[in-house]
Scaffold this motif. Structure first.
Motif, PDB file in Angstrom:
ATOM      1  N   GLU A 510     -10.542  32.201 -31.857  1.00 38.16           N
ATOM      2  CA  GLU A 510      -9.427  31.289 -31.557  1.00 38.16           C
ATOM      3  C   GLU A 510      -9.897  29.895 -31.826  1.00 38.16           C
ATOM      4  O   GLU A 510      -9.723  29.258 -30.749  1.00 38.16           O
ATOM      5  CB  GLU A 510      -8.668  31.600 -30.396  1.00 38.16           C
ATOM      6  CG  GLU A 510      -7.932  32.880 -30.215  1.00 38.16           C
ATOM      7  CD  GLU A 510      -6.685  33.023 -31.116  1.00 38.16           C
ATOM      8  OE1 GLU A 510      -6.155  31.942 -31.225  1.00 38.16           O
ATOM      9  OE2 GLU A 510      -6.351  34.185 -31.563  1.00 38.16           O
ATOM     10  N   TRP A 511     -10.288  29.660 -33.118  1.00 44.22           N
ATOM     11  CA  TRP A 511     -10.844  28.387 -33.104  1.00 44.22           C
ATOM     12  C   TRP A 511      -9.600  27.375 -33.807  1.00 44.22           C
ATOM     13  O   TRP A 511      -9.988  26.570 -34.498  1.00 44.22           O
ATOM     14  CB  TRP A 511     -12.064  28.290 -33.983  1.00 44.22           C
ATOM     15  CG  TRP A 511     -13.500  28.739 -33.217  1.00 44.22           C
ATOM     16  CD1 TRP A 511     -13.180  29.226 -32.073  1.00 44.22           C
ATOM     17  CD2 TRP A 511     -14.570  28.766 -33.588  1.00 44.22           C
ATOM     18  NE1 TRP A 511     -14.680  29.206 -31.459  1.00 44.22           N
ATOM     19  CE2 TRP A 511     -15.307  29.329 -32.498  1.00 44.22           C
ATOM     20  CE3 TRP A 511     -15.336  28.738 -34.798  1.00 44.22           C
ATOM     21  CZ2 TRP A 511     -16.718  29.094 -32.514  1.00 44.22           C
ATOM     22  CZ3 TRP A 511     -16.613  28.829 -34.893  1.00 44.22           C
ATOM     23  CH2 TRP A 511     -17.287  29.261 -33.721  1.00 44.22           C
ATOM     24  N   LYS A 512      -8.595  27.844 -33.651  1.00 45.94           N
ATOM     25  CA  LYS A 512      -7.222  27.129 -34.054  1.00 45.94           C
ATOM     26  C   LYS A 512      -7.380  25.822 -32.979  1.00 45.94           C
ATOM     27  O   LYS A 512      -6.886  25.046 -33.287  1.00 45.94           O
ATOM     28  CB  LYS A 512      -6.081  27.639 -33.945  1.00 45.94           C
ATOM     29  CG  LYS A 512      -5.809  28.858 -34.891  1.00 45.94           C
ATOM     30  CD  LYS A 512      -4.632  29.645 -34.904  1.00 45.94           C
ATOM     31  CE  LYS A 512      -4.656  30.744 -35.825  1.00 45.94           C
ATOM     32  NZ  LYS A 512      -3.460  31.385 -35.942  1.00 45.94           N
ATOM     33  N   LYS A 513      -7.959  26.272 -31.950  1.00 48.70           N
ATOM     34  CA  LYS A 513      -8.011  25.466 -30.731  1.00 48.70           C
ATOM     35  C   LYS A 513      -9.594  24.989 -30.673  1.00 48.70           C
ATOM     36  O   LYS A 513     -10.415  25.583 -31.533  1.00 48.70           O
ATOM     37  CB  LYS A 513      -7.439  25.948 -29.717  1.00 48.70           C
ATOM     38  CG  LYS A 513      -5.986  26.316 -29.356  1.00 48.70           C
ATOM     39  CD  LYS A 513      -5.788  26.837 -27.966  1.00 48.70           C
ATOM     40  CE  LYS A 513      -6.512  28.419 -27.911  1.00 48.70           C
ATOM     41  NZ  LYS A 513      -5.971  29.144 -26.729  1.00 48.70           N
ATOM     42  N   SER A 519     -13.840  32.043 -23.096  1.00 42.60           N
ATOM     43  CA  SER A 519     -12.790  33.046 -23.259  1.00 42.60           C
ATOM     44  C   SER A 519     -13.606  34.340 -23.418  1.00 42.60           C
ATOM     45  O   SER A 519     -14.891  34.409 -24.046  1.00 42.60           O
ATOM     46  CB  SER A 519     -11.645  32.512 -23.902  1.00 42.60           C
ATOM     47  OG  SER A 519     -12.298  32.470 -25.316  1.00 42.60           O
ATOM     48  N   GLU A 595     -18.341  35.321 -32.557  1.00 49.17           N
ATOM     49  CA  GLU A 595     -17.396  36.509 -32.129  1.00 49.17           C
ATOM     50  C   GLU A 595     -18.358  37.514 -31.470  1.00 49.17           C
ATOM     51  O   GLU A 595     -17.660  37.793 -30.477  1.00 49.17           O
ATOM     52  CB  GLU A 595     -16.907  36.699 -33.677  1.00 49.17           C
ATOM     53  CG  GLU A 595     -15.872  38.032 -33.363  1.00 49.17           C
ATOM     54  CD  GLU A 595     -15.225  38.330 -34.558  1.00 49.17           C
ATOM     55  OE1 GLU A 595     -14.498  39.265 -34.666  1.00 49.17           O
ATOM     56  OE2 GLU A 595     -15.536  37.667 -35.666  1.00 49.17           O
ATOM     57  N   LYS A 598     -18.747  36.570 -27.775  1.00 45.07           N
ATOM     58  CA  LYS A 598     -17.268  36.710 -27.158  1.00 45.07           C
ATOM     59  C   LYS A 598     -17.248  38.388 -26.597  1.00 45.07           C
ATOM     60  O   LYS A 598     -16.754  38.498 -25.526  1.00 45.07           O
ATOM     61  CB  LYS A 598     -16.069  36.485 -27.945  1.00 45.07           C
ATOM     62  CG  LYS A 598     -14.899  36.205 -27.295  1.00 45.07           C
ATOM     63  CD  LYS A 598     -13.756  35.658 -28.056  1.00 45.07           C
ATOM     64  CE  LYS A 598     -12.405  35.674 -27.355  1.00 45.07           C
ATOM     65  NZ  LYS A 598     -11.431  34.801 -28.189  1.00 45.07           N
TER      66      LYS A 598
END
Length: 967
Positions: A510-513, A519, A595, A598
């Motif tokens: 989620e590297w849009k953020k 996380s 990834e 995570k």
């Protein structure tokens, strides 16, 4: 007279039985065969089996390997879907569509191509001593359908993509010279596994025609060991051995079976006692018996750390009969407990990659143990312990090698039943998948590495009902492995009866953020009460390595790479290809690291199957690997570096962000992933923070602790005040497990907390206005923040994450950029520590920023920051460039850099660095540009635009693809 005939027949049987002692006899059929292409499918009616074929070929091998077949044209009948037809229409690619210069971009190009029937023929001399024996023809790994004749008699037809085609020729062969004719047809018929299935498709191994493994005639006793299946019981130190004996004679067989096992590949040795049993088999019948084989206290178990193996010796002895069989196996139990896998009762996390049948030298899978052992050892050196075979099953040699190396394998039914066939609708594929997986279990079921089974990949049709029944069938039939329905993406319906899920949907970054490492995937896997194995993670693209072209010395040519290389040259960037490879490669590794980590810090996550460690040569050319299709390094990461975040033990850091100002405190929670042979007893974890020069600025260690096999186990916290960091700095946190090789690291950046100010000597503007022109004409300096104003290049979408899979297969779905090449040695970055590639400090500058298309700029023009375009377009792009204009100098940025930028420390610091550079004597741009050329970026659209000519699309882009409506 009848009594006399019976006695003579009986005596003949007894006489023949007397010669059936010792090992089976084999006539190897490797070498020259007569050959002929049956292009019009007339060989059967024309009785080609009754005449000498006109051509020659060598086996094992394929037609393409010996240049048999057709030249490649635009009308070649490929086996595989094409979702991007722009190649056939783009004016810039017209020269690659000309006869003699065909460059297919979708996959590797074979030397020759042929789909249809071809005949292979050989004369063999059958010895007199084979009289009365059972004679079989063994054809290992042939594509696809075979029909066999002995002289003028047809023996039969077989169609298996997973197991040898074995024909009983006993009643067809006599002493002396015999002609064997084999018709092989590689076309897709009613029995359709799907043209994109990796078992047959041109996307990967290619739809070759031939026989590539063992080809032999074998003479064995007429009473013989047909099958041996071994079921280990590790807890009770025994194995249940199931043996099937066939009696092909007209007399009752009475004899004895003996079994024993001996280890052969480990430093410790173990041997069982011999177990014997009497057996009686009726005439022309078969019988299955089960024997328990006990092991002593020295029993050796098999797993990834200690892959100890045994040979089971089975001997069958009776009057005039002696038949032996040796079977490789390991004492292991691969089970499921809750949401995790167990190997011999020990929790194990699957760290896997896909194998898609990439064999670019031959175009077909290897059938030797040495070749597969080399592949598995390479994969293991990258920290992995698991391989999924996407919609295909490898030859026996792969299982043998995986047993030796210590790997957990998930072969699959040879089907991607979606682009054409569908399951659960009564089509031939329904029964074929049962038949094929049954053959897999019989041929390879004893191998310790065969731990998992999927029916195939991403189906369509009445899939839940069909796959529930498939899983139930196998759970009841064979407990030696665990079963899922099919390996699927996140939009496919859940198969409730699956013992584990090989599934997408809970993966990715989620590297849009802003990037972080706190996380995890806990919420995503919470609905699943069985092990969740991430399906096809990664798929992060890297720019082509054109040095790889010279490796294609076999049946394939990298015409796709040749086309991409020439197109890059046509866009005046040939000299940058290696830099593009390395820069995009560093970003690719960073993404895989993010990834995978995570998943490793997510409690209850069971494993991943990356796509992939190596490149995928088809589907438009998917360069997603850190290794190429030859399983060789590309030069930007080593196995040692990669395995730091993929190994059986990985230190992890939960870091809220990677860019700081020096009035903040760096905080990190240190956790550990461990999936070892045993717990880590009294382990001490230590940490250091170092600056760019390697000097330690802070360090510490945590109290000793025992770590069980789990994900994300808490170790301790780090607090480091950044006030002593007075200059813009790149720091590195490294965490180790003391006394081991397990270590991991993360870079982070610290900048002084200062607001960007406009230098009085620089005119800062958001538009190329009259004043900017005046300043430049008078020899002044201009900083143009063109963010949001770009027209030429507006169609190119840049994210921080690189291209997913490739833009051809997904019809130019964004992102279109595979990282950035940064002129890091330029004094422009003196106050902004950076390497030559995108790194995490670039996120707030790069992500979703516009890019500029420099298609009309001078051929040698190189920007300070250059986004790397998809290799299908090769547009020359810029994020920041400098130039001389008239008497003045300018820096143009399509990233949002300027005094009004807030809450973006990296953007502020880059602007500060560029301002200082513009105020220095070193600000002396190489290239002279006109103001009109720069102005055109904000006025005119790109001359070359991607056009999509194809109406169809991959399933991932189809609305409601998960519904797969039954028609």
């Amino acid at each position: 007279m009848k009594k006399l005939n019976y006695v003579c027949f009986f005596l003949a049987i007894l006489f023949s039985l007397s010669s059936f002692k010792g090992k089976d006899e084999v006539i190897n059929l490797d070498g020259n065969w007569h050959f002929e292409i049956d292009r019009n499918d007339e060989g059967i009616t024309g009785k080609w089996y009754n005449r000498n074929l006109s051509d020659n070929i060598k086996l094992p091998g394929s037609m393409a390997e010996f240049l048999k077949g057709d030249e490649i044209t635009l009308k070649t009948k490929w086996t595989g879907s094409i979702y991007d037809s722009s190649f056939y229409f783009r004016p810039s690619l017209k020269k690659y569509r000309q006869p003699g210069n065909i460059h297919i971009p979708f996959w590797l190009t074979p030397a020759k191509h042929y789909v249809g029937a071809a005949w292979y023929q050989k004369e063999v001399n059958i010895p007199a001593k084979w009289k009365g024996k059972r004679i079989i023809l063994h054809l290992e790994r042939t594509h696809i359908e075979t029909r066999v004749w002995v002289n003028d008699k047809e023996v039969g037809l077989q169609n298996s993509l997973v197991a040898p085609h074995v024909y009983d020729l006993t009643s067809y062969l006599t002493e002396g010279k015999q002609r064997i004719s084999i018709r092989i047809d590689n076309s897709i018929k009613e029995l359709n596994v799907g043209p994109d299935s990796h078992s047959i498709t041109d996307h990967t191994q290619g739809n070759w025609n031939g026989i590539i493994g063992k080809i032999a005639l074998e003479a064995i006793a007429p009473v013989y060991i047909d099958d041996v299946q071994i079921y280990p019981d590790v807890k009770n130190r025994k194995a249940r051995v199931k043996i099937t004996i066939n009696n092909s004679t007209p007399t009752i067989f009475s004899g004895k079976i003996a079994i024993s096992a001996k280890s052969f590949n480990s430093s410790k040795s173990d041997k069982t006692k011999e177990i014997e049993s009497k057996i009686v088999v009726a005439q022309s019948d078969s019988k299955t018996i089960e024997l328990d084989l006990p092991f002593g206290k020295g029993m050796l178990s098999w797993d990834e750390f200690d892959p100890a193996l045994y040979h089971l010796d089975v001997s069958l002895v009776g009057k005039g009969i002696e038949n032996n069989k040796e079977v490789q196996f390991g004492m292991r139990e691969f089970k499921i407990e809750g949401n995790r896998f167990l190997i011999n009762g020990n929790p194990v996390f699957l760290r896997g990659t896909l194998h898609n049948c990439e064999f670019p030298l031959t175009g077909y899978p290897a059938t030797t143990v040495d070749a597969w052992e080399k592949i598995f050892r390479k994969i293991k050196s990258y920290g992995l312990n698991h391989v999924r075979f996407h919609s295909w099953c490898p030859p026996e040699a792969a299982f043998i090698a995986a047993d030796i190396v210590g790997f957990y394998l998930q072969p699959e039914g040879p089907s991607w039943p979606n682009h054409g066939p569908k399951i659960g609708l009564g089509q031939p594929i329904d029964q074929f998948l049962y038949d094929e997986t049954t053959r897999m279990a019989k041929e390879y079921g004893n191998y310790a590495s065969f731990t998992m089974l999927s029916a195939g990949n991403e189906p369509a049709g009445n899939q839940v009902k069909y796959l529930n029944a498939f899983v139930d069938f196998w759970k009841a039939k064979d407990s030696r492995r665990v079963y899922t329905g099919m390996s699927v993406g996140g939009s496919w319906p859940v198969v409730p009866n699956a013992e584990y899920q090989s599934r997408g949907g809970v993966r990715g970054l989620e590297w849009k953020k802003m990037p972080e490492t706190e996380s995890d995937f806990s919420a995503g896997i919470a609905p699943f009460k069985v092990p969740f194995v991430a399906h096809e993670i990664g798929q992060y693209c890297v720019f082509p390595n054109f040095e790889e072209i010279q490796k294609y010395t076999g049946v394939y040519r990298a015409k796709n790479f040749e086309m991409f290389r020439q197109d890059l040259a046509d866009h005046n960037m040939a000299d940058q290809s290696q830099d593009f490879l390395n820069a995009s490669g560093k970003l690719q590794v960073l993404c895989y690291k993010g990834e995978i980590e995570k998943m490793l810090r997510t409690p209850g996550y069971a494993g991943f199957q990356a796509l992939g460690l190596q490149d995928f040569p088809g589907q438009g050319t998917a360069l997603v690997g850190v290794l190429d299709a030859f399983f060789q390094e590309k030069g930007y990461v080593t196995a040692k570096e990669y395995s730091r975040f993929t190994n059986s033990t990985v230190p992890l850091a939960k870091i809220p962000k990677f860019v700081y100002t020096n009035d903040e405190t760096f905080k990190a929670e240190i956790v550990l992933f461990h999936s070892g042979k045993t717990p880590l007893q009294n382990a001490v974890m230590s940490w250091t923070i170092k600056n760019e020069k390697g000097a330690t600025v802070s360090s510490g260690k945590f109290d000793p602790k025992t770590f069980e096999n789990e994900n994300g186990i808490f170790a301790g916290n780090i607090d480091f005040a950044l006030s002593e960091i007075t200059a813009a700095s790149q720091l590195k946190l490294e965490v180790k497990v003391d006394g081991t090789d397990f270590a991991n690291d993360w870079d982070f950046w610290v900048y002084p907390n200062r607001k960007p100010e406009i230098s009085s000597s620089v005119y800062y503007t958001n538009v190329l206005d009259a004043k900017a022109k005046e300043v430049l004409n008078n020899g002044g300096k201009v900083f143009l923040n063109a963010s949001g104003k770009v027209v030429k290049g507006k169609e190119v979408e840049m994210h921080f994450l690189p291209v997913f899979w490739n833009t051809s297969w997904f019809k130019m779905r964004p992102p279109h950029v595979t990282g950035m090449l940064i002129q890091d040695k330029s004094p422009a970055f003196a106050d902004f520590p950076t390497s030559f590639h995108s790194d995490l400090q670039w996120w707030d500058i790069q992500n979703r920023a516009q890019v500029m298309n420099l298609e009309d700029f001078p051929a040698d023009f190189r920007p300070l920051i250059q986004p790397i375009d998809t290799w299908f377009m090769n547009r020359r792009l810029a994020l920041v460039f400098e130039a001389q204009v008239g008497k003045g100098k300018i820096i143009v940025s399509s990233a949002d850099l300027g005094p009004e930028v807030q809450d973006k420390p990296a953007s502020r610091e880059l602007f500060f660095s560029l301002q200082n550079y513009m105020n220095s004597d070193q600000f002396n741009p190489k290239n002279q540009l006109t103001l009109d050329l720069i102005q055109d970026i904000f006025v005119s659209s790109s001359k070359e635009q991607f056009q999509n000519y194809t109406k169809d699309s991959p399933d991932e882009l189809k609305p409601n693809s998960n519904q797969n409506k039954v028609k």
